[in-house]
Scaffold this motif. Structure first.
Motif, short mmCIF file in Angstrom:
data_model
loop_
_atom_site.label_atom_id
_atom_site.label_comp_id
_atom_site.label_asym_id
_atom_site.label_seq_id
_atom_site.Cartn_x
_atom_site.Cartn_y
_atom_site.Cartn_z
N GLN A 128 0.82 -1.21 0.00
CA GLN A 128 0.00 0.00 0.00
C GLN A 128 0.85 1.27 0.00
OE1 GLN A 128 -3.29 -0.27 -0.50
NE2 GLN A 128 -3.32 1.92 -0.74
N HIS A 129 2.02 1.19 0.61
CA HIS A 129 2.93 2.34 0.67
C HIS A 129 3.58 2.62 -0.68
CE1 HIS A 129 5.54 -1.14 0.96
NE2 HIS A 129 6.52 -0.35 0.53
N ASN A 130 3.47 1.69 -1.61
CA ASN A 130 4.17 1.78 -2.89
C ASN A 130 3.18 1.70 -4.05
OD1 ASN A 130 5.87 1.61 -5.09
ND2 ASN A 130 7.10 -0.06 -4.27
N PRO A 131 2.63 2.83 -4.49
CA PRO A 131 1.61 2.79 -5.56
C PRO A 131 2.14 2.26 -6.88
CG PRO A 131 2.27 5.06 -5.10
CD PRO A 131 2.91 4.19 -4.04
N ASN A 132 3.45 2.22 -7.06
CA ASN A 132 4.01 1.67 -8.29
C ASN A 132 4.22 0.17 -8.23
OD1 ASN A 132 4.03 4.17 -9.54
ND2 ASN A 132 6.05 4.67 -8.74
N ALA A 133 3.90 -0.45 -7.10
CA ALA A 133 4.03 -1.90 -6.97
C ALA A 133 2.75 -2.58 -6.55
CB ALA A 133 5.14 -2.24 -5.97
N ARG A 134 1.86 -1.88 -5.86
CA ARG A 134 0.73 -2.54 -5.21
C ARG A 134 -0.22 -3.26 -6.15
NH1 ARG A 134 -1.50 3.07 -3.24
NH2 ARG A 134 -2.34 3.80 -5.21
N SER A 135 -0.31 -2.85 -7.41
CA SER A 135 -1.26 -3.49 -8.33
C SER A 135 -0.59 -4.32 -9.41
CB SER A 135 -2.16 -2.42 -8.97
OG SER A 135 -2.95 -1.80 -7.98
N LEU A 136 0.69 -4.58 -9.27
CA LEU A 136 1.41 -5.33 -10.31
C LEU A 136 0.83 -6.72 -10.57
CD1 LEU A 136 5.12 -4.38 -9.55
CD2 LEU A 136 3.74 -3.67 -11.51
N LEU A 137 0.25 -7.34 -9.56
CA LEU A 137 -0.29 -8.69 -9.75
C LEU A 137 -1.46 -8.71 -10.73
CD1 LEU A 137 -0.14 -10.28 -6.18
CD2 LEU A 137 1.47 -10.54 -8.09
N ALA A 138 -2.04 -7.56 -11.03
CA ALA A 138 -3.14 -7.51 -12.00
C ALA A 138 -2.68 -7.92 -13.39
CB ALA A 138 -3.75 -6.11 -12.05
N SER A 139 -1.39 -7.89 -13.63
CA SER A 139 -0.86 -8.22 -14.96
C SER A 139 -0.66 -9.72 -15.17
CB SER A 139 0.46 -7.49 -15.21
OG SER A 139 1.48 -8.00 -14.36
N ILE A 140 -0.87 -10.52 -14.13
CA ILE A 140 -0.64 -11.96 -14.29
C ILE A 140 -1.87 -12.77 -13.89
CG2 ILE A 140 1.87 -11.75 -14.01
CD1 ILE A 140 1.57 -12.84 -11.15
N ARG A 141 -1.98 -13.93 -14.52
CA ARG A 141 -3.06 -14.87 -14.21
C ARG A 141 -2.75 -15.57 -12.88
NH1 ARG A 141 -2.59 -15.21 -20.00
NH2 ARG A 141 -4.67 -15.34 -20.96
N ASP A 142 -3.78 -16.18 -12.29
CA ASP A 142 -3.57 -16.95 -11.07
C ASP A 142 -2.56 -18.08 -11.29
OD1 ASP A 142 -5.36 -15.32 -9.74
OD2 ASP A 142 -6.98 -16.79 -9.71
N SER A 143 -2.60 -18.72 -12.44
CA SER A 143 -1.65 -19.79 -12.72
C SER A 143 -0.22 -19.25 -12.76
CB SER A 143 -2.00 -20.50 -14.03
OG SER A 143 -2.09 -19.59 -15.10
N GLU A 144 -0.05 -18.02 -13.25
CA GLU A 144 1.27 -17.40 -13.25
C GLU A 144 1.70 -17.01 -11.83
OE1 GLU A 144 1.57 -15.15 -17.49
OE2 GLU A 144 -0.11 -14.53 -16.19
N LEU A 145 0.73 -16.60 -11.02
CA LEU A 145 1.01 -16.29 -9.62
C LEU A 145 1.46 -17.55 -8.89
CD1 LEU A 145 1.10 -14.42 -7.19
CD2 LEU A 145 -1.40 -14.60 -7.04
N LYS A 146 0.80 -18.66 -9.16
CA LYS A 146 1.21 -19.94 -8.55
C LYS A 146 2.63 -20.28 -8.97
CE LYS A 146 0.03 -24.83 -8.11
NZ LYS A 146 1.33 -25.05 -7.51
N ALA A 147 2.94 -20.11 -10.24
CA ALA A 147 4.30 -20.40 -10.73
C ALA A 147 5.33 -19.48 -10.07
CB ALA A 147 4.35 -20.27 -12.25
N LEU A 148 4.96 -18.23 -9.86
CA LEU A 148 5.85 -17.28 -9.18
C LEU A 148 6.12 -17.75 -7.76
CD1 LEU A 148 7.40 -14.59 -8.97
CD2 LEU A 148 5.19 -13.48 -8.48
N ILE A 149 5.10 -18.11 -7.04
CA ILE A 149 5.28 -18.61 -5.67
C ILE A 149 6.15 -19.85 -5.66
CG2 ILE A 149 4.06 -19.64 -3.70
CD1 ILE A 149 1.74 -17.66 -4.45
N ASP A 150 5.87 -20.77 -6.58
CA ASP A 150 6.65 -22.01 -6.65
C ASP A 150 8.12 -21.76 -6.99
OD1 ASP A 150 4.33 -23.36 -6.07
OD2 ASP A 150 4.00 -24.09 -8.11
N SER A 151 8.42 -20.64 -7.66
CA SER A 151 9.79 -20.35 -8.08
C SER A 151 10.63 -19.70 -6.99
CB SER A 151 9.79 -19.43 -9.31
OG SER A 151 9.48 -18.09 -8.95
N LEU A 152 9.97 -19.25 -5.92
CA LEU A 152 10.72 -18.52 -4.88
C LEU A 152 11.12 -19.42 -3.75
CD1 LEU A 152 8.68 -15.18 -4.78
CD2 LEU A 152 10.88 -15.61 -5.86
#
Length: 152
Positions: A128-152
């Motif tokens: 919330q403190h970072n308006p240039n980052a807070r909505s970045l997840l809107a650019s990816i699908r849930d499946s891509e979000l899952k892959a991101l989590i799995d990659s970390l």
């Protein structure tokens, strides 16, 4: 496509992209069943309406987006969504929430149960403190979000 049409697409793209990465325009239908098939895009009418609302303060942007036919708008959205994670360092911002703020264990649990809305909500609130980052997840699908989590 003629040069004028190409120029129009190029002029509209930053405004379309801003609606997604900065304002959180809902581009993809949420994944409800936990499957990994690519989620469809929201209706183009819904996306266009969101963008018009987000750009209410910017007549030029509204005009550029309005002049895009549905296929061109879809093309610009897809292109923007493909570029946003890299351009705006989505992975690093997400990693910060996961590790600096300590949400990775919960994100893994939520990912396993298909609770991607919870992940998106928590990420947004932690950024919330970072308006240039807070909505970045809107650019990816849930499946891509899952892959991101799995990659970390």
């Amino acid at each position: 496509m003629d040069d004028l049409s190409l120029a129009h697409l190029q002029n509209a793209k930053p405004h379309v992209s801003w609606c997604i990465w900065h304002e959180g325009c809902t581009v993809y239908v949420p994944l409800f069943d936990g499957g990994l098939v690519p989620e469809p895009m929201e209706s183009i009418q819904s996306i266009r309406a969101q963008m018009m609302a987000f750009q209410d303060h910017n007549g030029t942007a509204k005009q550029l987006i309005t002049r895009l036919n549905d296929n061109d708008l879809i093309s610009v959205i897809e292109s923007s969504c493909a570029e946003i994670p890299e351009i705006y360092n989505l992975k690093e911002h997400f990693r910060w929430v996961c590790y600096h703020e300590g949400w990775m264990p919960e994100f893994r649990v939520w990912s396993a149960s298909g609770s991607f809305g919870d992940i998106r909500g928590k990420y947004h609130s932690m950024q919330q403190h970072n308006p240039n980052a807070r909505s970045l997840l809107a650019s990816i699908r849930d499946s891509e979000l899952k892959a991101l989590i799995d990659s970390l």
